[in-house]
Motif scaffolding. Sequence first.
Motif, short mmCIF file in Angstrom:
data_model
loop_
_atom_site.label_atom_id
_atom_site.label_comp_id
_atom_site.label_asym_id
_atom_site.label_seq_id
_atom_site.Cartn_x
_atom_site.Cartn_y
_atom_site.Cartn_z
N GLY A 1 0.77 -1.23 0.00
CA GLY A 1 0.00 0.00 0.00
C GLY A 1 0.80 1.28 0.00
O GLY A 1 0.54 2.18 -0.79
N TYR A 2 1.78 1.39 0.89
CA TYR A 2 2.54 2.64 0.97
C TYR A 2 3.38 2.87 -0.29
O TYR A 2 3.57 4.00 -0.70
N GLN A 3 3.87 1.79 -0.89
CA GLN A 3 4.59 1.93 -2.16
C GLN A 3 3.65 2.47 -3.24
O GLN A 3 4.02 3.35 -4.01
N LEU A 4 2.45 1.91 -3.30
CA LEU A 4 1.47 2.35 -4.29
C LEU A 4 1.13 3.83 -4.11
O LEU A 4 1.07 4.59 -5.07
N ARG A 5 0.93 4.22 -2.87
CA ARG A 5 0.62 5.63 -2.59
C ARG A 5 1.77 6.53 -3.05
O ARG A 5 1.54 7.53 -3.74
N ALA A 6 2.99 6.19 -2.67
CA ALA A 6 4.14 7.02 -3.03
C ALA A 6 4.34 7.07 -4.55
O ALA A 6 4.60 8.15 -5.11
N GLU A 7 4.21 5.95 -5.23
CA GLU A 7 4.41 5.93 -6.68
C GLU A 7 3.28 6.65 -7.42
O GLU A 7 3.52 7.29 -8.43
N PHE A 8 2.05 6.55 -6.91
CA PHE A 8 0.93 7.26 -7.51
C PHE A 8 1.19 8.77 -7.42
O PHE A 8 1.05 9.50 -8.40
N GLU A 9 1.56 9.22 -6.22
CA GLU A 9 1.80 10.65 -6.03
C GLU A 9 3.00 11.13 -6.85
O GLU A 9 2.97 12.22 -7.41
N ALA A 10 4.03 10.32 -6.95
CA ALA A 10 5.19 10.70 -7.76
C ALA A 10 4.81 10.79 -9.24
O ALA A 10 5.24 11.70 -9.95
N SER A 11 4.00 9.87 -9.71
CA SER A 11 3.58 9.86 -11.11
C SER A 11 2.72 11.06 -11.47
O SER A 11 2.71 11.51 -12.61
N THR A 12 1.99 11.57 -10.49
CA THR A 12 1.11 12.71 -10.74
C THR A 12 1.70 14.02 -10.22
O THR A 12 0.98 14.99 -10.03
N ALA A 13 3.02 14.04 -10.03
CA ALA A 13 3.73 15.23 -9.56
C ALA A 13 3.13 15.74 -8.25
O ALA A 13 3.07 16.93 -8.01
N THR A 14 2.69 14.85 -7.41
CA THR A 14 2.07 15.10 -6.11
C THR A 14 0.88 16.07 -6.17
O THR A 14 0.51 16.68 -5.18
N THR A 15 0.26 16.19 -7.35
CA THR A 15 -0.89 17.09 -7.47
C THR A 15 -2.17 16.44 -7.02
O THR A 15 -3.15 17.14 -6.76
N TRP A 16 -2.21 15.11 -6.94
CA TRP A 16 -3.38 14.40 -6.46
C TRP A 16 -2.97 13.48 -5.32
O TRP A 16 -2.79 12.28 -5.51
N PRO A 17 -2.80 14.05 -4.12
CA PRO A 17 -2.38 13.20 -3.00
C PRO A 17 -3.44 12.18 -2.65
O PRO A 17 -4.63 12.44 -2.79
N LEU A 18 -2.98 11.03 -2.25
CA LEU A 18 -3.88 9.94 -1.85
C LEU A 18 -3.79 9.72 -0.35
O LEU A 18 -2.70 9.69 0.21
N ASN A 19 -4.93 9.53 0.26
CA ASN A 19 -4.99 9.12 1.65
C ASN A 19 -4.68 7.63 1.66
O ASN A 19 -5.22 6.88 0.84
N ILE A 20 -3.85 7.19 2.58
CA ILE A 20 -3.48 5.78 2.61
C ILE A 20 -4.70 4.89 2.84
O ILE A 20 -4.78 3.77 2.32
N GLY A 21 -5.69 5.41 3.55
CA GLY A 21 -6.93 4.65 3.74
C GLY A 21 -7.64 4.42 2.42
O GLY A 21 -8.21 3.35 2.19
N GLN A 22 -7.59 5.41 1.54
CA GLN A 22 -8.20 5.26 0.21
C GLN A 22 -7.49 4.18 -0.59
O GLN A 22 -8.12 3.40 -1.30
N VAL A 23 -6.17 4.13 -0.45
CA VAL A 23 -5.40 3.10 -1.15
C VAL A 23 -5.84 1.72 -0.68
O VAL A 23 -6.14 0.84 -1.51
#
Length: 181
Positions: free
Chosen positions: A18-40
Amino acid sequence: MSVRHGLLALLSRGLRYGYQLRAEFEASTATTWPLNIGQVYTTLSRLERDGLVSRDDQGGQDGQDEQGRVRYAITSEGRDELDRWFAKPVSRADRPRDELVIKLAMAVTTPGVDVAAVIRAQRSATMRSLQELTRALRTLDASTEAAQRLVVDSMIFHAEAEQRWLDHCEAVLARPSEENP
């Protein structure tokens, strides 16, 4: 962006927790769409329920690694779903409602609202955002992932289009009332 499909795309690269997915998602979107780890984790649970991902069977009990993290893998059904998502164009109807459009439509029809002031306030906010995005774009270098650059470019184009639309709104509202239906 579809978090569901974003996570599937990241899992298509290999096992992730989960935390890897969150970090990679945010990195891919230039941190413009932050994800809550609960959402992940909620999304992962639904993907698992739907048979699109599975827990890593190489882990220990319940697919957990030695540190207690659950790693997920995309299933063949998940790859099929991801392929369908990439192949299908995004429709304007599939996107969320535009709050600014709704706000201006309501302002125009609500007695006592200074629509010009609403437009001016939005124009100022959009211009500040555009300036921040332009500065952010300048900080990206050649080593920056193309995904991040494309996300920032898209946001700049949207802000520029919003400015043009606000100009249009002012022009329409400046016409004598008999010209406005």
